[in-house]
Design an enzyme around this catalytic site. Structure first.
Site, PDB file in Angstrom:
ATOM      1  CB  SER A  32       2.820  -0.146   4.684  1.00 51.70           C
ATOM      2  OG  SER A  32       2.879   1.182   5.111  1.00 51.70           O
TER       3      SER A  32
ATOM      4  CG  ASP B  79      -5.573  -0.444   2.060  1.00 50.91           C
ATOM      5  OD1 ASP B  79      -5.185  -1.408   1.393  1.00 50.91           O
ATOM      6  OD2 ASP B  79      -6.102   0.563   1.554  1.00 50.91           O
TER       7      ASP B  79
ATOM      8  CG  HIS C 165      -1.886   1.103   1.240  1.00 47.83           C
ATOM      9  ND1 HIS C 165      -2.971   1.145   0.382  1.00 47.83           N
ATOM     10  CD2 HIS C 165      -1.949   2.237   1.973  1.00 47.83           C
ATOM     11  CE1 HIS C 165      -3.653   2.249   0.599  1.00 47.83           C
ATOM     12  NE2 HIS C 165      -3.055   2.929   1.552  1.00 47.83           N
TER      13      HIS C 165
END
Ligand code: GAR
Length: 318
Positions: A140, A149, A113
């Site tokens: 990340s 996420d 992400h």
């Protein structure tokens, strides 16, 4: 790295596929612990698919349009299993996943992400970071859970914002960091199951979660015992150079030992020194450890040695 077969990884994409390319090229290093065996996309036009074909990787493409989420995910899941996939890497896969699919791959599916999670989940991360005046952004890699996420972050790389950055210039720089981070995190994830330190950590977390549990060294092994009392589990790693990583727990006796070993000789064994006193070895070095099963054995072994005054606490454990 070691003589294990490489972990079989599928990459799911929806578009360009530059992270997929980074994962693939990293896998070409001889010591890389994973190989890419399948590239799947929910968009048959995804640019990354042509690239995968050119590289000779199996591809699967099917549009999700007009299908229920769970129905589409079941098709993808079947494809993953057909290719004996062990890990799934989401790389710009712009689909929300059904809870059933996520549960199937829990602990074995990761995502990249373009933000420093937990900040800026969802879309338009760079624009939002610039708007907020952030000096540092980044990317990340995290394990996928049902929440978008979310899930445990495995690693992040920070990227400095430069004067005059636009969402696009920032995205381009963060993407370079993404290409560095993702292959490293995937390699670490697939390799950790053969790391004795990681395995010990997983056993320790579960053992010390039991009432009054403590740890000491006994017979040269990390041993989990009831404070001031008996040992209920040993972690053995290459003890006397036997090359085995395992958990030793209390079975009821020779009969049960023999039955377990007959039922699953790859999982159970009779440990050399503690075997005669009823301990059974559970191998942790076969890959794909069933941690629930390990937790159940630890709890059972704890119950076997716990003094009466603690037995009442057993309702609190698995
Ligand atoms: C990457 O920047 C990735 O981090 C992002 O999509 C891009 C895909 O590029 N993913 C997400 O925003 C997921 N929430 P790629 O197709 O070239 O790898």
């Amino acid at each position: 790295m070691n003589d294990r077969p490489k972990a079989r990884v599928a990459v799911l994409i929806s578009g360009r596929g530059s992270n997929m390319a980074a994962l693939l090229y990293a896998s070409r290093a001889p010591d890389c612990p994973y190989e890419i065996v399948l590239i799947a996309s929910n968009d048959p036009e995804a640019a990354g698919l042509a690239f995968a074909r050119a590289e000779g990787i199996a591809t699967f493409a099917q549009s999700h349009k007009g299908m229920k989420r769970a129905e589409f995910d079941a098709i993808v899941d079947a494809e993953l299993r057909r290719h004996a996939v062990e890990y799934v890497a989401l790389a710009g896969y712009m689909r929300l996943l059904s809870p059933g699919f996520v549960a199937q791959w829990e602990g074995r599916m990761l995502n990249i992400h373009p933000s420093l999670l937990p900040a800026y989940k969802g879309l338009d991360t760079h624009a939002r970071a610039l708007e907020a005046g952030d000096a540092i952004v980044g990317c990340s890699v995290h394990l996928v859970t049902a929440e978008l996420d979310d899930g445990p972050v495995l690693g992040r790389i920070e990227v400095a914002v430069m004067p005059g950055d636009s969402p696009d210039t920032l995205a381009a720089r963060v993407l370079i960091a993404e290409h560095q981070l993702y292959p490293r995190m995937l390699a670490e994830l697939v390799a950790r199951e053969s790391s004795p330190d990681w395995l010990l950590g997983e056993v320790r977390r579960r053992a010390l979660g039991l009432p009054e549990a403590a740890e000491k060294l006994s017979h040269g092994m990390p041993a989990f015992h009831i404070a001031g009392g008996k040992v209920f589990g040993y972690f053995t790693y290459d003890h006397h150079h036997d090359g085995v990583t395992a958990l030793l727990v209390k079975a009821s006796g020779a009969e049960e030992q023999a039955m377990l070993i007959e039922r699953d000789p790859d999982l159970y064994y009779r440990p050399a020194y503690l075997g005669p006193s009823g301990w059974i070895g559970i191998r942790l070095d076969g890959g794909d450890v069933d941690w629930e099963h390990v937790a159940e054995w630890l709890a059972r072994s704890w119950r076997t040695v716990a003094p009466k005054k603690l037995q009442g606490l057993t309702e609190f454990i698995a």
